[in-house]
Design a protein around this motif. Sequence first.
Motif, mmCIF file in Angstrom:
data_model
loop_
_atom_site.group_PDB
_atom_site.id
_atom_site.type_symbol
_atom_site.label_atom_id
_atom_site.label_comp_id
_atom_site.label_asym_id
_atom_site.label_seq_id
_atom_site.Cartn_x
_atom_site.Cartn_y
_atom_site.Cartn_z
ATOM 1 N N LEU A 25 -61.595 2.796 -121.148
ATOM 2 C CA LEU A 25 -61.114 2.425 -119.821
ATOM 3 C C LEU A 25 -62.298 2.243 -118.882
ATOM 4 O O LEU A 25 -63.222 3.051 -118.871
ATOM 5 C CB LEU A 25 -60.178 3.497 -119.260
ATOM 6 C CG LEU A 25 -58.886 3.761 -120.026
ATOM 7 C CD1 LEU A 25 -58.041 4.795 -119.271
ATOM 8 C CD2 LEU A 25 -58.101 2.487 -120.240
ATOM 9 N N VAL A 71 -61.215 2.211 -112.191
ATOM 10 C CA VAL A 71 -60.153 1.501 -111.473
ATOM 11 C C VAL A 71 -60.799 0.696 -110.353
ATOM 12 O O VAL A 71 -61.745 1.140 -109.704
ATOM 13 C CB VAL A 71 -59.106 2.495 -110.919
ATOM 14 C CG1 VAL A 71 -58.080 1.782 -110.054
ATOM 15 C CG2 VAL A 71 -58.431 3.224 -112.074
ATOM 16 N N VAL A 115 -56.814 -1.417 -113.811
ATOM 17 C CA VAL A 115 -57.777 -0.808 -114.722
ATOM 18 C C VAL A 115 -57.929 -1.734 -115.918
ATOM 19 O O VAL A 115 -56.941 -2.203 -116.482
ATOM 20 C CB VAL A 115 -57.370 0.632 -115.133
ATOM 21 C CG1 VAL A 115 -56.095 0.675 -115.929
ATOM 22 C CG2 VAL A 115 -58.494 1.321 -115.872
ATOM 23 N N GLY A 132 -53.642 6.891 -121.410
ATOM 24 C CA GLY A 132 -53.911 7.477 -120.102
ATOM 25 C C GLY A 132 -54.046 6.485 -118.972
ATOM 26 O O GLY A 132 -54.475 6.845 -117.875
ATOM 27 N N ARG A 175 -51.676 7.434 -115.910
ATOM 28 C CA ARG A 175 -52.197 8.621 -115.210
ATOM 29 C C ARG A 175 -53.475 8.260 -114.430
ATOM 30 O O ARG A 175 -53.661 8.684 -113.291
ATOM 31 C CB ARG A 175 -52.469 9.726 -116.223
ATOM 32 C CG ARG A 175 -52.858 11.044 -115.590
ATOM 33 C CD ARG A 175 -52.939 12.173 -116.606
ATOM 34 N NE ARG A 175 -51.753 12.296 -117.437
ATOM 35 C CZ ARG A 175 -50.607 12.875 -117.064
ATOM 36 N NH1 ARG A 175 -50.503 13.392 -115.849
ATOM 37 N NH2 ARG A 175 -49.575 12.938 -117.890
ATOM 38 N N THR A 176 -54.337 7.462 -115.038
ATOM 39 C CA THR A 176 -55.563 7.034 -114.369
ATOM 40 C C THR A 176 -55.234 6.268 -113.088
ATOM 41 O O THR A 176 -55.846 6.495 -112.040
ATOM 42 C CB THR A 176 -56.411 6.157 -115.320
ATOM 43 O OG1 THR A 176 -56.810 6.967 -116.436
ATOM 44 C CG2 THR A 176 -57.628 5.586 -114.635
ATOM 45 N N ARG A 197 -53.755 8.680 -110.328
ATOM 46 C CA ARG A 197 -54.820 9.470 -109.700
ATOM 47 C C ARG A 197 -55.700 8.605 -108.801
ATOM 48 O O ARG A 197 -56.137 9.049 -107.735
ATOM 49 C CB ARG A 197 -55.643 10.182 -110.766
ATOM 50 C CG ARG A 197 -54.850 11.289 -111.427
ATOM 51 C CD ARG A 197 -55.618 11.979 -112.523
ATOM 52 N NE ARG A 197 -54.814 13.046 -113.102
ATOM 53 C CZ ARG A 197 -55.173 13.754 -114.159
ATOM 54 N NH1 ARG A 197 -56.339 13.519 -114.741
ATOM 55 N NH2 ARG A 197 -54.382 14.700 -114.627
ATOM 56 N N ALA A 198 -55.946 7.371 -109.212
ATOM 57 C CA ALA A 198 -56.710 6.454 -108.362
ATOM 58 C C ALA A 198 -55.932 6.133 -107.084
ATOM 59 O O ALA A 198 -56.532 5.958 -106.014
ATOM 60 C CB ALA A 198 -57.039 5.177 -109.123
#
Length: 173
Positions: free
Chosen positions: A6, A9, A58, A103, A106-107, A110-111
């Motif tokens: 990944l 972001v 992302v 993920g 979730r990434t 959170r971003a």
Amino acid sequence: MAALTLHPVRTAEPADEDQLAELDRSTWSMLHAVLPRPTPPYDPFFGEWHPPEDFLVVDAETEGGAARIAGYLRLVPPTPLASNAHVRQIRGLAVATWARGAGVGRTLVRAAFAEARRQGANRITLRVLGHNDPARALYASEGFAVEGVLPGEFFLNGRYVDDVCMGRSLGPA
């Protein structure tokens, strides 16, 4: 599934439109969509009410592959009112089928917390369909709580589905 790398972001750019439009169409599901499946001719992905700067994306690359968009999240003020300016709302989250389980969602969530704080927000909200257990589990694991339920708000695929309102504090802005 091949291992994914990944990238950080980033905010969407106009050049992302075709990839995002394809991602949006390819992930359409009655699990999360209240509008009918898109059919040609397709509307533009970006527009006056959906500018690139509202989207976090992302990119990911598989082993030996070029980077491409693995998912997006749309983050906007819920209303244009000054009295509501401290809130941001997630109004769309999509993860490419090939990137699920890595993920990406979730990434992006959170971003969204970091971006909402950067914009001066101290609260974040969203709406999710009651039968979308994977999304609800993700949001709950990231601190969202159910703050209200609109029972039977949508009639989808022959049944009534709840609209679940979730939110969480981001701490002081």
